[in-house]
Design an enzyme around this catalytic site. Structure first.
Site, PDB file in Angstrom:
ATOM      1  N   TRP A 116      37.471 -22.614  97.732  1.00  0.00           N
ATOM      2  CA  TRP A 116      36.237 -23.084  98.335  1.00  0.00           C
ATOM      3  C   TRP A 116      36.522 -23.591  99.750  1.00  0.00           C
ATOM      4  O   TRP A 116      37.498 -24.291  99.997  1.00  0.00           O
ATOM      5  CB  TRP A 116      35.623 -24.225  97.493  1.00  0.00           C
ATOM      6  CG  TRP A 116      34.403 -24.801  98.139  1.00  0.00           C
ATOM      7  CD1 TRP A 116      33.142 -24.296  98.109  1.00  0.00           C
ATOM      8  CD2 TRP A 116      34.347 -25.983  98.945  1.00  0.00           C
ATOM      9  NE1 TRP A 116      32.289 -25.084  98.850  1.00  0.00           N
ATOM     10  CE2 TRP A 116      33.002 -26.127  99.368  1.00  0.00           C
ATOM     11  CE3 TRP A 116      35.296 -26.930  99.356  1.00  0.00           C
ATOM     12  CZ2 TRP A 116      32.580 -27.192 100.182  1.00  0.00           C
ATOM     13  CZ3 TRP A 116      34.888 -27.975 100.165  1.00  0.00           C
ATOM     14  CH2 TRP A 116      33.545 -28.099 100.566  1.00  0.00           C
ATOM     15  N   ASP A 175      16.442 -26.370 101.596  1.00  0.00           N
ATOM     16  CA  ASP A 175      17.560 -26.170 100.669  1.00  0.00           C
ATOM     17  C   ASP A 175      17.364 -27.009  99.410  1.00  0.00           C
ATOM     18  O   ASP A 175      16.253 -27.445  99.087  1.00  0.00           O
ATOM     19  CB  ASP A 175      18.875 -26.487 101.383  1.00  0.00           C
ATOM     20  CG  ASP A 175      20.049 -25.680 100.858  1.00  0.00           C
ATOM     21  OD1 ASP A 175      20.580 -26.039  99.797  1.00  0.00           O
ATOM     22  OD2 ASP A 175      20.436 -24.683 101.501  1.00  0.00           O
ATOM     23  N   ASP A 176      18.442 -27.245  98.697  1.00  0.00           N
ATOM     24  CA  ASP A 176      18.439 -27.914  97.394  1.00  0.00           C
ATOM     25  C   ASP A 176      17.709 -29.260  97.459  1.00  0.00           C
ATOM     26  O   ASP A 176      17.826 -30.008  98.425  1.00  0.00           O
ATOM     27  CB  ASP A 176      19.892 -28.123  96.972  1.00  0.00           C
ATOM     28  CG  ASP A 176      20.043 -28.500  95.520  1.00  0.00           C
ATOM     29  OD1 ASP A 176      19.027 -28.658  94.830  1.00  0.00           O
ATOM     30  OD2 ASP A 176      21.208 -28.631  95.082  1.00  0.00           O
ATOM     31  N   ARG A 236      30.420 -29.296  88.466  1.00  0.00           N
ATOM     32  CA  ARG A 236      29.320 -29.798  89.303  1.00  0.00           C
ATOM     33  C   ARG A 236      28.185 -30.354  88.423  1.00  0.00           C
ATOM     34  O   ARG A 236      27.021 -30.269  88.755  1.00  0.00           O
ATOM     35  CB  ARG A 236      28.807 -28.698  90.236  1.00  0.00           C
ATOM     36  CG  ARG A 236      28.174 -29.205  91.525  1.00  0.00           C
ATOM     37  CD  ARG A 236      27.928 -28.048  92.482  1.00  0.00           C
ATOM     38  NE  ARG A 236      27.292 -28.490  93.719  1.00  0.00           N
ATOM     39  CZ  ARG A 236      25.998 -28.379  93.970  1.00  0.00           C
ATOM     40  NH1 ARG A 236      25.190 -27.853  93.063  1.00  0.00           N
ATOM     41  NH2 ARG A 236      25.493 -28.787  95.103  1.00  0.00           N
ATOM     42  N   ASP A 283      21.681 -19.105  95.181  1.00  0.00           N
ATOM     43  CA  ASP A 283      22.989 -19.751  95.082  1.00  0.00           C
ATOM     44  C   ASP A 283      23.535 -19.682  93.655  1.00  0.00           C
ATOM     45  O   ASP A 283      22.790 -19.480  92.688  1.00  0.00           O
ATOM     46  CB  ASP A 283      22.870 -21.213  95.529  1.00  0.00           C
ATOM     47  CG  ASP A 283      24.164 -21.757  96.119  1.00  0.00           C
ATOM     48  OD1 ASP A 283      25.225 -21.126  95.945  1.00  0.00           O
ATOM     49  OD2 ASP A 283      24.111 -22.821  96.758  1.00  0.00           O
ATOM     50  N   MET A 284      24.850 -19.850  93.536  1.00  0.00           N
ATOM     51  CA  MET A 284      25.540 -19.959  92.241  1.00  0.00           C
ATOM     52  C   MET A 284      26.743 -20.862  92.467  1.00  0.00           C
ATOM     53  O   MET A 284      27.686 -20.480  93.151  1.00  0.00           O
ATOM     54  CB  MET A 284      25.997 -18.588  91.742  1.00  0.00           C
ATOM     55  CG  MET A 284      26.753 -18.636  90.424  1.00  0.00           C
ATOM     56  SD  MET A 284      27.787 -17.197  90.185  1.00  0.00           S
ATOM     57  CE  MET A 284      28.439 -17.508  88.545  1.00  0.00           C
ATOM     58  N   ASN A 285      26.713 -22.075  91.920  1.00  0.00           N
ATOM     59  CA  ASN A 285      27.682 -23.089  92.322  1.00  0.00           C
ATOM     60  C   ASN A 285      28.789 -23.378  91.316  1.00  0.00           C
ATOM     61  O   ASN A 285      29.517 -24.343  91.476  1.00  0.00           O
ATOM     62  CB  ASN A 285      26.957 -24.388  92.658  1.00  0.00           C
ATOM     63  CG  ASN A 285      26.451 -24.401  94.083  1.00  0.00           C
ATOM     64  OD1 ASN A 285      27.216 -24.223  95.018  1.00  0.00           O
ATOM     65  ND2 ASN A 285      25.157 -24.580  94.258  1.00  0.00           N
ATOM     66  N   CYS A 312      24.500 -16.420  97.935  1.00  0.00           N
ATOM     67  CA  CYS A 312      25.430 -17.520  98.161  1.00  0.00           C
ATOM     68  C   CYS A 312      26.049 -17.865  96.819  1.00  0.00           C
ATOM     69  O   CYS A 312      25.421 -17.690  95.774  1.00  0.00           O
ATOM     70  CB  CYS A 312      24.680 -18.725  98.742  1.00  0.00           C
ATOM     71  SG  CYS A 312      25.702 -20.204  98.982  1.00  0.00           S
ATOM     72  N   ASP A 368      30.856 -22.289 102.798  1.00  0.00           N
ATOM     73  CA  ASP A 368      30.289 -23.614 103.031  1.00  0.00           C
ATOM     74  C   ASP A 368      30.988 -24.328 104.178  1.00  0.00           C
ATOM     75  O   ASP A 368      30.496 -25.353 104.666  1.00  0.00           O
ATOM     76  CB  ASP A 368      30.392 -24.464 101.764  1.00  0.00           C
ATOM     77  CG  ASP A 368      29.289 -24.172 100.764  1.00  0.00           C
ATOM     78  OD1 ASP A 368      28.316 -23.478 101.138  1.00  0.00           O
ATOM     79  OD2 ASP A 368      29.393 -24.629  99.614  1.00  0.00           O
TER      80      ASP A 368
END
Length: 729
Positions: A199, A366-367, A443, A478-480, A526, A548
């Site tokens: 990351w 965003d989030d 997360r 996104d995929m975190n 993302c 990021d």
């Protein structure tokens, strides 16, 4: 003809403008041998390269040493368990538990154009773009039909490969391995180029010698990953950016993969690429077809740089489908690093008002806009607007942003679910999990089991409702986190090994629905930054968030590695605030802008709080983007110098396809006391044409710029940069 079959030699010849690939059928058992891949040749028969007239000979001449034949013959698609002890490309297991396999040629077809792959992203081309070869084989032990597909994109110097398994046997078979590509190179002493990271430092280039045994890159994380990348190149020891032989392979897939090189006892090198066999086991029922993903291959005899340009041309013309692929992308400002979760409607409007005055064209929220999402510990899956934050609802916000002359974009993470969410309370079984065991958190979130149709339908329905409720022009998907605890209450034990692949197929299905339902939408993928920056995603989205880490100096190496395979137009790159939120580094606003130009270009900061000096740079940077966008999107990319090797500076270039102009970006990473100007040689220009250096009026021939070079004076301070624009007179 790009593809020709010669009946007398039982061989296939696949030709691009500069390369030839040859396959032959040998012996009465119809083994499929790999003959040649390299610089284009006119010869029709090179079968002597298979060495069938020397020990151990073919089995019909020396059956007592059949195993030795298997262990040395250059197989076009190697099978498991019969005596070839190198890495196999396919492993099938019967109901009785047997897994040995032997492949033999049955027939073939040659057609114009290229068929779509069922449920998978893949390159495309019509009858004028490419030709395709299907070699239909039978696996002797199970009776499974194995179809080896090849498509030849002549102009791009690219050959694609994929594999289909068809069960017409009346019995189920378990697929435990099915790679998409197997290549046997006659020789050793190769170097291998791969991309590695983590990351915030994705896709750093590694070059190393290939030795005896197996070496390569892989992911078992459920995604292509930050750590390794589904790309591998073999090159000659002497290969540089501009000279030497290079073979590049890229996997069009977004899940678990293996890309491996193996030097054997007889001085041969086998390369395989495909779905990683770990945690993979597919029940192929009677009447079923399994489609393996595609591998894109290219050969260059003009160095690593030409391999890169082949990939870039291929993907721009024959992989990216979005209407935006040849358009200037709207210059966006994302509120993430500006506000994180601490925002409301008024804060977003304040950012939009200031941004619109400076020429920024889109606001991305965003989030943090949905459910009770006040931090990253909750609410994933609850895709309903939080009207405490967005007073008056989403449409009200979007309408106000549109009234400022700006477009509006929004962030989603559709594949995830928070333990603290309404969705999880209602459907705890929707998370991927092993029954009776705790789920591993990452997360503070779980992964939805989108291998299941009902879950895909529900989540996609929520996303569609949001996008239909207002004038939304852009989505960041996104995929975190990665996949763990692979299990499902709704899948039987025989099919539990299918979860990872079915998950990826589920992602593709959702994205296909999204692009069809909203064809004018600009989709940016993302995954915690760049963990799913791969060719599979580019089929659905013309750009992917590169990392990021937005620090301009760190981005030099990240973007350089990404450019090894992917066009600059695909790389999400933004100007962010300083000190940088990831590294704490302080770099000039101008340098941040120059580095972000080698991508989609945008902003990731609070424009209401930056200095007036920095704010004044934004209209200038936007003007540069509009001036150079077409060149950067469509031009030929050249790496000139990189800070990882040179330490003090970095330099790269984009040249127009018609050689009419070139843009060189030079970044002085570290100043050197008491030093002379630095000499840089420009690449890719028309040798006899005159070019003017726009910024200082210097006029030289392309040959002079390339061979004699130019001098760049030492710049005052670290992290300084300049742009050099050359225009053909």
């Amino acid at each position: 003809m790009a593809i020709t079959y010669f009946d007398d030699s039982k061989s296939f010849k696949l030709d691009t403008v500069n390369t030839t690939y040859m396959i032959a059928i040998v012996d009465e058992e119809k083994f499929i041998g790999h003959v040649y891949y390299g610089k284009r040749v006119s010869d029709q028969n090179l079968n002597y390269l298979l060495r069938t007239e020397e020990p151990p000979f073919v089995p019909s001449k020396n059956n007592r040493d059949r195993s030795s034949f298997y262990d040395s013959f250059p197989m076009e698609y190697a099978t498991h368990g019969i005596g070839d002890y190198r890495e196999s490309a396919m492993k099938l297991r019967t109901e009785q538990g047997y897994s040995a396999g032997k492949l033999s040629y049955v027939t073939h077809t040659i057609t114009n154009g290229k068929e779509k792959l069922q449920g998978l992203p893949a390159t495309f081309g019509d009858e004028e773009d490419c030709m395709s070869l299907s070699i239909i084989c039978e696996e002797e032990f199970t009776g499974i039909q194995v179809i080896l597909h090849y498509s030849v994109f002549e102009k791009e110097d690219v050959i694609t490969r994929d594999v289909q398994l068809v069960n017409k046997t009346g019995k189920p078979v378990f697929v435990e391995k099915v790679f998409s590509c197997c290549l046997d190179f006659d020789g050793k002493y190769y170097d291998m180029i791969t991309l590695h990271g983590s990351w915030a430092r994705e896709r750093h280039i590694q070059r190393r010698a290939v030795g005896l045994g197996k070496q390569g890159v892989a992911s078992i994380r459920g995604e292509s990953s930050h750590q390794d990348h589904p790309f591998l190149a073999l090159c000659s020891k002497e290969a540089t950016e501009d000279f030497g032989e290079v073979y590049g392979l890229n996997f069009v897939y977004s899940g678990n993969f293996l890309a491996q090189a193996e030097e054997s006892q007889f001085g041969m090198t086998r390369v395989v690429m495909g779905i990683h066999p770990e945690e993979f086991r597919w029940l192929l029922k009677d009447g079923d077809l399994f489609q393996a993903p595609e591998v894109v291959m290219t050969y260059s005899c003009k160095g690593i740089g030409q391999m890169t340009r082949n990939f870039h041309n291929m993907y721009r013309r024959h992989l990216i489908r979005s209407k935006y692929k040849n358009m200037e992308r709207p210059i966006l400002i994302n509120n993430w690093e500006a506000t994180y979760f601490n925002f409301d409607k008024q804060k977003l409007i304040d950012i939009a008002k200031e941004a619109s005055k400076l020429g920024i064209e889109m606001l991305v929220m965003d989030d943090g806009w949905f459910g009770n999402r006040y931090d990253d510990n909750r609410a994933l899956g609850d895709w309903f607007v939080n009207e405490e934050k967005i007073e008056g609802g989403l449409k009200s916000l979007v309408d106000e942003v549109n009234a400022l002359g700006m477009k509006f974009g929004i962030w989603f993470e559709p594949e995830m679910i928070s333990p603290e969410s309404q969705l999880y309370k209602e459907h705890p079984d929707w998370a991927i999990q092993i029954e009776g065991k705790p789920i591993t958190l990452s997360r503070n979130q779980y992964v939805l089991d989108i291998s299941r149709q009902e879950i895909r339908d529900y989540i996609y329905g929520l996303v569609k409702n949001i996008l239909s409720s207002a004038n939304i022009a852009y989505v960041k998907w996104d995929m975190n986190r990665q996949l763990t605890n692979l299990g499902s209450k709704f899948m039987n034990c025989e099919q539990m090994g299918e979860i990872s692949h079915r998950y990826v197929l589920g992602v593709y299905e959702m994205m296909e629905r999204l692009t069809k339902d909203f064809p004018d939408l600009l989709l940016e993928n993302c995954s915690g930054g760049g963990a799913r920056f791969d060719a599979g995603m580019l089929y659905y989205s013309p750009q992917i968030w590169c990392s990021d880490n937005t620090d301009a100096i760190e981005r030099l190496e990240i973007q350089r590695g990404t450019s090894m395979v992917y066009p600059l137009s695909t790389m999400g790159a933004h100007v962010s605030d300083c000190p940088n939120h990831t590294t704490g580094r302080v770099t000039p606003f101008m340098t941040r802008g120059h580095v972000a130009l080698a991508g989609t270009f945008g902003y990731e900061l609070d424009v209401t709080k930056i200095s007036e000096e920095d704010k004044a740079c934004i209209p200038e940077q936007i003007a540069l983007y509009h001036k150079y966008a077409k060149l950067i999107q469509s031009g030929d990319y050249y790496r000139i110098a990189n800070v990882a090797e040179e330490r003090y500076y970095d330099c790269y270039e984009v040249v127009a396809a018609d050689k009419s102009e070139a843009l060189i970006t030079y970044v002085q990473v570290m100043n050197v006391a008491n030093s002379h100007s630095r000499r840089i040689r420009i690449k890719g220009l028309e040798q006899d044409a005159l070019y003017e250096w726009e910024e200082n009026g210097l006029v030289q021939t392309g040959a002079a710029y390339e061979n004699a070079g130019i001098l760049i004076p030492s710049l005052w301070g670290d992290y300084q940069s300049i742009l050099i624009h050359l225009i053909r007179k």
